[in-house]
Motif scaffolding. Sequence first.
Motif, mmCIF file in Angstrom:
data_model
loop_
_atom_site.group_PDB
_atom_site.id
_atom_site.type_symbol
_atom_site.label_atom_id
_atom_site.label_comp_id
_atom_site.label_asym_id
_atom_site.label_seq_id
_atom_site.Cartn_x
_atom_site.Cartn_y
_atom_site.Cartn_z
ATOM 1 N N LEU A 182 -64.094 13.031 1.391
ATOM 2 C CA LEU A 182 -63.162 13.704 0.795
ATOM 3 C C LEU A 182 -61.997 13.360 -0.115
ATOM 4 C CD1 LEU A 182 -60.971 13.761 4.915
ATOM 5 C CD2 LEU A 182 -62.723 15.711 3.482
ATOM 6 N N PRO B 175 -61.715 -0.563 -1.035
ATOM 7 C CA PRO B 175 -61.373 -1.959 -1.770
ATOM 8 C C PRO B 175 -63.246 -2.105 -3.129
ATOM 9 C CG PRO B 175 -62.204 -2.198 0.338
ATOM 10 C CD PRO B 175 -61.834 -0.188 -0.004
ATOM 11 N N THR C 178 -60.031 -1.828 4.468
ATOM 12 C CA THR C 178 -59.558 -0.357 4.191
ATOM 13 C C THR C 178 -58.491 -0.313 3.644
ATOM 14 O OG1 THR C 178 -60.727 1.419 4.496
ATOM 15 C CG2 THR C 178 -59.658 0.645 6.402
ATOM 16 N N ASN D 200 -56.171 2.418 -7.477
ATOM 17 C CA ASN D 200 -54.863 4.052 -7.869
ATOM 18 C C ASN D 200 -53.963 4.001 -7.881
ATOM 19 O OD1 ASN D 200 -54.971 4.473 -5.519
ATOM 20 N ND2 ASN D 200 -55.713 6.565 -5.693
ATOM 21 N N PHE E 40 -70.441 0.541 1.557
ATOM 22 C CA PHE E 40 -71.113 1.001 1.041
ATOM 23 C C PHE E 40 -70.697 1.081 -0.403
ATOM 24 C CE2 PHE E 40 -71.413 2.351 5.381
ATOM 25 C CZ PHE E 40 -72.369 1.880 5.604
ATOM 26 N N HIS E 41 -69.956 0.047 -1.341
ATOM 27 C CA HIS E 41 -70.056 0.649 -2.304
ATOM 28 C C HIS E 41 -71.093 -0.207 -3.442
ATOM 29 C CE1 HIS E 41 -65.220 1.164 -2.128
ATOM 30 N NE2 HIS E 41 -65.936 2.428 -1.359
ATOM 31 N N HIS F 66 -55.196 -2.453 -1.358
ATOM 32 C CA HIS F 66 -54.538 -1.343 -2.119
ATOM 33 C C HIS F 66 -53.090 -1.942 -2.219
ATOM 34 C CE1 HIS F 66 -55.097 2.381 -2.818
ATOM 35 N NE2 HIS F 66 -55.303 2.959 -2.098
ATOM 36 N N GLU G 220 -64.227 2.820 -6.175
ATOM 37 C CA GLU G 220 -63.216 2.569 -4.929
ATOM 38 C C GLU G 220 -62.390 1.707 -4.551
ATOM 39 O OE1 GLU G 220 -60.460 4.272 -4.040
ATOM 40 O OE2 GLU G 220 -61.003 6.631 -5.226
ATOM 41 N N ASP H 275 -75.208 12.038 -1.708
ATOM 42 C CA ASP H 275 -74.080 11.963 -0.606
ATOM 43 C C ASP H 275 -75.474 11.420 0.323
ATOM 44 O OD1 ASP H 275 -70.920 12.431 1.024
ATOM 45 O OD2 ASP H 275 -73.390 12.267 2.313
ATOM 46 N N GLY H 276 -75.176 10.650 0.852
ATOM 47 C CA GLY H 276 -76.522 10.320 2.496
ATOM 48 C C GLY H 276 -76.525 11.714 3.060
ATOM 49 N N TRP I 35 -65.722 6.802 9.634
ATOM 50 C CA TRP I 35 -66.453 5.634 9.290
ATOM 51 C C TRP I 35 -65.267 4.662 9.246
ATOM 52 C CZ3 TRP I 35 -64.098 3.313 5.216
ATOM 53 C CH2 TRP I 35 -63.664 4.019 4.212
ATOM 54 N N ARG J 131 -73.328 17.252 2.355
ATOM 55 C CA ARG J 131 -72.820 17.437 1.537
ATOM 56 C C ARG J 131 -73.022 17.739 0.334
ATOM 57 N NH1 ARG J 131 -69.739 13.343 5.755
ATOM 58 N NH2 ARG J 131 -69.638 14.871 7.809
HETATM 59 N N1 LIG Z 1 -57.635 5.413 -3.765
HETATM 60 C C1 LIG Z 1 -57.822 6.153 -2.621
HETATM 61 O O1 LIG Z 1 -56.419 6.295 -2.852
HETATM 62 C C2 LIG Z 1 -58.377 6.458 -1.396
HETATM 63 C C3 LIG Z 1 -58.194 7.925 -0.731
HETATM 64 C C4 LIG Z 1 -59.290 8.143 -0.469
HETATM 65 C C5 LIG Z 1 -60.426 7.377 0.493
HETATM 66 N N2 LIG Z 1 -60.799 6.068 0.131
HETATM 67 C C6 LIG Z 1 -61.977 5.305 -0.648
HETATM 68 O O2 LIG Z 1 -62.882 6.391 -0.904
HETATM 69 C C7 LIG Z 1 -64.091 5.780 -0.392
HETATM 70 C C8 LIG Z 1 -64.137 7.691 0.821
HETATM 71 O O3 LIG Z 1 -63.125 7.418 1.488
HETATM 72 P P1 LIG Z 1 -63.801 9.048 2.095
HETATM 73 O O4 LIG Z 1 -62.285 9.234 2.759
HETATM 74 O O5 LIG Z 1 -63.513 9.993 1.322
HETATM 75 O O6 LIG Z 1 -64.739 9.098 2.880
HETATM 76 P P2 LIG Z 1 -65.206 10.525 3.823
HETATM 77 O O7 LIG Z 1 -65.717 9.883 5.297
HETATM 78 O O8 LIG Z 1 -64.587 11.322 3.463
HETATM 79 O O9 LIG Z 1 -66.885 10.528 2.652
HETATM 80 C C9 LIG Z 1 -67.676 9.944 2.914
HETATM 81 C C10 LIG Z 1 -69.053 9.906 2.311
HETATM 82 O O10 LIG Z 1 -69.569 9.012 1.996
HETATM 83 C C11 LIG Z 1 -71.068 9.675 2.832
HETATM 84 N N3 LIG Z 1 -71.706 8.203 3.247
HETATM 85 C C12 LIG Z 1 -71.808 7.850 4.272
HETATM 86 N N4 LIG Z 1 -72.739 5.840 4.406
HETATM 87 C C13 LIG Z 1 -73.333 6.254 2.561
HETATM 88 C C14 LIG Z 1 -73.949 6.061 1.917
HETATM 89 N N5 LIG Z 1 -74.568 4.764 2.656
HETATM 90 N N6 LIG Z 1 -74.530 6.529 1.006
HETATM 91 C C15 LIG Z 1 -74.208 7.785 0.503
HETATM 92 N N7 LIG Z 1 -72.843 8.375 0.937
HETATM 93 C C16 LIG Z 1 -73.043 8.120 2.282
HETATM 94 C C17 LIG Z 1 -70.361 10.580 3.524
HETATM 95 O O11 LIG Z 1 -71.715 11.431 4.161
HETATM 96 C C18 LIG Z 1 -69.735 10.818 3.804
HETATM 97 O O12 LIG Z 1 -69.527 12.271 2.753
HETATM 98 C C19 LIG Z 1 -63.951 4.691 0.624
HETATM 99 O O13 LIG Z 1 -63.650 3.664 0.196
HETATM 100 C C20 LIG Z 1 -62.384 4.814 1.716
HETATM 101 O O14 LIG Z 1 -61.376 3.458 1.162
HETATM 102 C C21 LIG Z 1 -59.875 5.883 -1.344
#
Ligand SMILES: NC(=O)c1ccc[n+]([C@@H]2O[C@H](COP(=O)([O-])OP(=O)(O)OC[C@H]3O[C@@H](n4cnc5c(N)ncnc54)[C@H](O)[C@@H]3O)[C@@H](O)[C@H]2O)c1
Length: 385
Positions: free
Chosen positions: A3, A89, A170, A116, A69-70, A174, A87, A26-27, A157, A31
């Motif tokens: 997302l 943390p 998580t 952000n 997984f960052h 922030h 992103e 993407d893993g 997750w 996607r």
């Molecule tokens: N700064 C913000 O305001 C903010 C807002 C939302 C999310 N985030 C951060 O963004 C990151 C993603 O969150 P999200 O809400 O988009 O999650 P999400 O579940 O929507 O998306 C994660 C994606 O990563 C893929 N994935 C999972 N493990 C993987 C791996 N090992 N290698 C490659 N791809 C993999 C999944 O298939 C999925 O499409 C997180 O670190 C979250 O903390 C930050």
Amino acid sequence: MGLRGVGMTRLAAASLPHVRVVGLCDGIRGRAELAARHLQLDAPAFDRTDRMLDQTRPDALLIFTPDAFHVEPAIQALKRGIHVYCEKPMATTLADCDRMIRAARASKAIFYMGFNLRHAPYFRIMGDLIGSGELGEVLTLEMSEHYPGGRTYFRRWNRLKSAGGGLWITKATHDFDVMSWFAGSEPRSVFAAGGCRVFRPKKGAAARCRDCALRWECPDCSPFIELEGAEGAFREEWLRLGEQAGYLPHDACLYRGDIETIDHGMATVVFRNGAVGTYALSVVAPDTLGGRWTTITGTQGTIRADPKTGKVLFCRRGRHAPRVYDADAVSKGGHGGADPSILQDFHRVCQCGEKPIAGWEEGRRAVAVGLAATRSMETGALVRL
Ligand SMILES: NC(=O)c1ccc[n+]([C@@H]2O[C@H](COP(=O)([O-])OP(=O)(O)OC[C@H]3O[C@@H](n4cnc5c(N)ncnc54)[C@H](O)[C@@H]3O)[C@@H](O)[C@H]2O)c1
């Protein structure tokens, strides 16, 4: 290409002149392919970051994988001299932070932390008031986040410690970052308490909302597909690909007792300069009352910020009329204007080679506070940093 990744990629492609998206990963490779089609990007899809980096040879990598997984993509990019936007943390363990720091130190590339909130006008107004000295020395920081998003977090997750590190990591990193920025000092000790009291096993609940007799009265019943048109079709296919790969269905019941973290808690952080901060976190807030409230008191006055009005009030000690700043008037785009601004800043920093406003030091510090809060909550003891 989850997302956050899809949203930020769309924003980067649309709003940064001279930037071209050259690859998506993407893993679940489907996607990444789906995102390329949905965003109408002529960019190949990958399921491994190292292959994407070697084939597309980009200037920068933006990382939006789940929190634990960052680390690998960041190290792979830094070793190749490719700038990194990570992103929040930074990671879920200090060992992973340290691995990233070693790679960043050994690289000519920039490591930029995606905090952000530092770029949202709402927080920048507070940061500028503190930075200008008008507030005097910071004494107390009261921060709270009332978030209705437990229902989306805990179907993904974020409910697993192994992927998100728990809410003190998580979510709260922030706010711990903002708190340290406002305090202008390093954290010295942390005490935290909290628990999971709402998302507990519930009698009569079915495994999925679509089969559940309680769905009409349940505040967390999945809205199935929230969006209509192209966005809805994209979301539906994105969810289907996840389920096919073994992820929970999007309407999985939240009342099954499999959430490994808290749904509410409070932390107190004491800083080396004497400032004291409290942070209240809830992911079971009513939808109508979501947001981050902040009150900061200094030796010369108080700042009070209300996300519902978008107003930041500054009151000097004594009988002065409050000064009102309207953050909403200058906020445009996701997260109160933070997302467009942070992407622009990342682009600028990559071009001029400047030190980022938040890098690995700030990233590691926020994780250290989050881990200390977790340990304090688990042991009931004050944790020194
Ligand atoms: N700064 C913000 O305001 C903010 C807002 C939302 C999310 N985030 C951060 O963004 C990151 C993603 O969150 P999200 O809400 O988009 O999650 P999400 O579940 O929507 O998306 C994660 C994606 O990563 C893929 N994935 C999972 N493990 C993987 C791996 N090992 N290698 C490659 N791809 C993999 C999944 O298939 C999925 O499409 C997180 O670190 C979250 O903390 C930050």
